[in-house]
Design an enzyme around this catalytic site. Structure first.
Site, PDB file in Angstrom:
ATOM      1  N   LYS A  86      35.498  40.469  53.054  1.00 59.98           N
ATOM      2  CA  LYS A  86      36.800  41.098  53.278  1.00 59.98           C
ATOM      3  C   LYS A  86      36.680  42.620  53.130  1.00 59.98           C
ATOM      4  CE  LYS A  86      41.400  41.170  51.214  1.00 59.98           C
ATOM      5  NZ  LYS A  86      42.317  40.542  50.267  1.00 59.98           N
TER       6      LYS A  86
ATOM      7  N   GLU B 266      26.468  42.165  46.403  1.00 61.93           N
ATOM      8  CA  GLU B 266      25.577  41.040  46.724  1.00 61.93           C
ATOM      9  C   GLU B 266      25.506  40.817  48.234  1.00 61.93           C
ATOM     10  OE1 GLU B 266      28.069  41.067  44.566  1.00 61.93           O
ATOM     11  OE2 GLU B 266      27.640  39.852  42.794  1.00 61.93           O
TER      12      GLU B 266
ATOM     13  N   GLY C 296      40.852  36.528  48.901  1.00 61.48           N
ATOM     14  CA  GLY C 296      39.537  35.939  49.198  1.00 61.48           C
ATOM     15  C   GLY C 296      39.506  34.432  49.042  1.00 61.48           C
ATOM     16  N   ARG C 297      40.021  33.935  47.919  1.00 61.67           N
ATOM     17  CA  ARG C 297      39.945  32.482  47.677  1.00 61.67           C
ATOM     18  C   ARG C 297      40.967  31.708  48.492  1.00 61.67           C
ATOM     19  NH1 ARG C 297      41.458  35.530  43.558  1.00 61.67           N
ATOM     20  NH2 ARG C 297      43.433  35.269  42.474  1.00 61.67           N
TER      21      ARG C 297
ATOM     22  N   GLU D 208      40.276  31.446  39.033  1.00 63.60           N
ATOM     23  CA  GLU D 208      40.416  32.869  39.354  1.00 63.60           C
ATOM     24  C   GLU D 208      41.899  33.220  39.540  1.00 63.60           C
ATOM     25  OE1 GLU D 208      38.441  34.532  42.907  1.00 63.60           O
ATOM     26  OE2 GLU D 208      37.339  35.841  41.560  1.00 63.60           O
TER      27      GLU D 208
ATOM     28  N   HIS E  75      27.541   8.048  35.845  1.00 62.54           N
ATOM     29  CA  HIS E  75      26.244   7.819  35.182  1.00 62.54           C
ATOM     30  C   HIS E  75      25.818   9.040  34.377  1.00 62.54           C
ATOM     31  CE1 HIS E  75      25.385   3.944  37.160  1.00 62.54           C
ATOM     32  NE2 HIS E  75      26.275   4.445  38.025  1.00 62.54           N
TER      33      HIS E  75
ATOM     34  N   LYS F 239      31.184  43.786  37.093  1.00 63.39           N
ATOM     35  CA  LYS F 239      30.684  44.487  38.293  1.00 63.39           C
ATOM     36  C   LYS F 239      30.424  45.951  37.955  1.00 63.39           C
ATOM     37  CE  LYS F 239      33.553  42.270  41.831  1.00 63.39           C
ATOM     38  NZ  LYS F 239      34.536  42.557  42.872  1.00 63.39           N
TER      39      LYS F 239
END
Ligand code: G6Q
Length: 503
Positions: A159, A165, A229-230, A315, A346, A466
């Site tokens: 965005k 990264e 973003g999410r 978030e 399990h 960050k």
């Protein structure tokens, strides 16, 4: 279908919870969100992911922008390019069709497309999508190891187009592409210079950043600051999905979201799926002090759904400050976790059945599977129903004794029950149903954020790390020993790393 009959509520509690939703203004804030008011107050933004799935004949103008026209203009451009790539009409720099698509993005620019790609992999045809998010170079290396640059397309999904990264990974992708086309593809000069335009697209709101990176503006698909973003998998960030499943199925995906949006806006609170799930979560978090919430899909296709929801929920509602800036005086978002159900059985289900923490859980099943080998689907569903039954009703000491179990083992084999679950059953895992499922949880998170009085649409909590990382980078890369001014622990770690690394 949501079955919430195995929850720790009675009619009085349920009535009070619905009244709480009314008193907290869930209805009013919902209208404000859908109308494009700036409910994201700390960033002074509208919150309009719901506009991304409005049909073309709807109308919504916000802050002077004809939102629906813009959304559909971008969808039209995406469709055009997706069809060209899928049909093979779009070729790479050496004339070969694209067979592999690598989405380079992180957080909201990764988890959504990756989760849905896995969920709908039965719908994909020739193209294979890959997702690189981690700045650990291993992620890119392992993804590209067996790919041919001549038939690989990169989607730089960011965005802001400034994320450390993603920019690092985008640059290494570009270097890999150009080196590969030069050595194996024999390209040079202008052909090589033009290769980025044929192998890179950008999914971003930052046109300047995209141009500076060298991506052709025609290959940029935009969205807007009112898409968090999410909440962006249904924006241009979903380009990898459109490439994989095709524009028609992508339309169905958006239609599924829209169907849930309409249900959320119109169904009475007590019959409103996101409201019901939100209120149950409030009951457990604030009144019964349950700290976590598990999401347990009984569908391998939904294997990344818990990870996706971790971001969406934690978030959004992992906050301690209210909308007006004052500290909260109640608990907020739960810790979300989970894995596909039968695998969990399990592993960690021991704690869910007999541990000292109660873990409310959403169990998700699909009635009609895309594939059923050897009747295994009934086996899967039997496990799903059995777990919910066992968690709710348990097994008393008397029942254990009646089975002739030795006294010493009776407590070990007793199950308290009263461990709450929701059961969500989807008819089929279609693009539309996946869209509905995502919107269901988006709005659940919204309902809870409204009742808790927090802004579910900012994420200031990710900034400090960050900022500190930006300061530490030169302390790791400098040749001369840096003058470290962190706390003693951090200084020692940096010194240890510098002293023991082999380069
Ligand atoms: C999501 C967050 C965050 C964001 C990533 C990637 O709501 O804002 O996860 O999606 O930090 O950001 P860019 O898309 O700007 O690279």
């Amino acid at each position: 279908m949501l079955d919430f009959s195995k929850n720790l509520i009675d009619d009085d509690i349920w009535g009070a919870l619905v009244a709480l939703a009314e008193a907290a203004g869930v209805r009013e804030r919902t209208s404000a969100m859908f109308a494009g008011e700036h409910i994201n107050n700390t960033e002074d933004r509208a919150v309009l992911h719901t506009a991304l799935r409005l049909p073309a004949d709807a109308s919504l103008t916000v802050d002077g922008q004809d939102v629906v026209a813009d959304v559909h203009e971008t969808l039209g451009r995406m469709r055009h390019v997706a069809e060209a790539v899928r049909s093979g009409a779009w070729t790479g720099a050496t004339g070969q069709p694209i067979r592999n698509v690598v989405n380079v993005g992180i957080g909201g620019s990764d988890l959504g497309p990756l989760m849905v790609y896995r969920a709908l992999s039965d719908y994909r045809e020739d193209l294979t999508c890959h997702f690189v998010s981690n700045v650990d170079p291993t992620h890119m290396h392992e993804t590209l190891r067996f790919l041919d640059p001549a038939e690989t397309m990169f989607l730089i999904a960011s965005k802001t187009f400034t994320t450390q990264e993603t920019m690092a990974n985008a640059n290494s992708a570009k270097a890999w592409l150009l080196a590969g086309l030069e050595s194996a593809g024999g390209l040079s000069g202008a052909d090589l210079d033009g290769a980025v335009a044929k192998h890179f697209m950008a999914l971003s709101t930052n046109a300047e950043g995209v141009a500076a990176f060298g991506i052709d503006p025609n290959n940029m698909f935009g969205f807007w600051d009112w898409v968090g973003g999410r909440y962006s998998v249904d924006s241009a960030i979903g380009m990898s999905l459109m490439l994989a499943i095709g524009p028609e199925e992508f339309d169905q995906f958006l239609a599924g979201f829209h169907e849930m949006d309409q249900h959320f806006q119109t169904a009475p609170l007590a019959e409103n799926l996101p409201v019901i799930m939100g209120l149950l979560g409030i009951w457990y978090r604030n009144f019964l002090d349950f700290e976590t919430h598990a999401v347990l899909p009984y569908s391998q296709y939904l294997e990344r759904f818990p990870a996706y929801l971790q971001q969406l929920d934690m978030e959004s509602n992992g906050k301690s400050t209210k909308l007006d800036g004052s500290p909260v005086d109640h608990e907020t978002g739960p810790i979300i976790w989970g894995e596909p159900g039968t695998n969990g059985q399990h592993a960690f289900y021991q704690l869910i059945h007999q541990g000292t923490s109660v873990v409310p859980a959403d169990l998700i099943g699909v009635v009609n599977p895309a594939n059923d080998v050897g009747g295994q689907h009934d086996l899967l569903m039997a496990n799903l129903f059995a777990q919910a039954e066992a968690l709710a009703f348990g097994k008393t000491g008397e029942e254990v004794e009646a089975q002739g179990i030795s006294v010493a083992l009776v407590n070990h084999k007793t199950f308290s029950g009263n461990r709450p679950t929701n059961m969500i059953l989807a008819d089929e895992l279609t693009p539309g149903i996946v869209g509905q499922l995502i919107a269901l949880y988006e709005h659940k998170v919204f309902v809870q954020g409204t009742i808790w009085g927090v802004n579910s649409f900012d994420q200031w909590g990710v900034e400090l790390g960050k900022e500190l990382a930006r300061g530490i980078v030169p302390e790791l890369t400098s040749d001369a020993d840096p003058d470290l001014n962190h706390d003693g622990s951090t200084n020692a770690l940096i010194n240890h790393y510098r002293a023991t690394r082999r380069r």
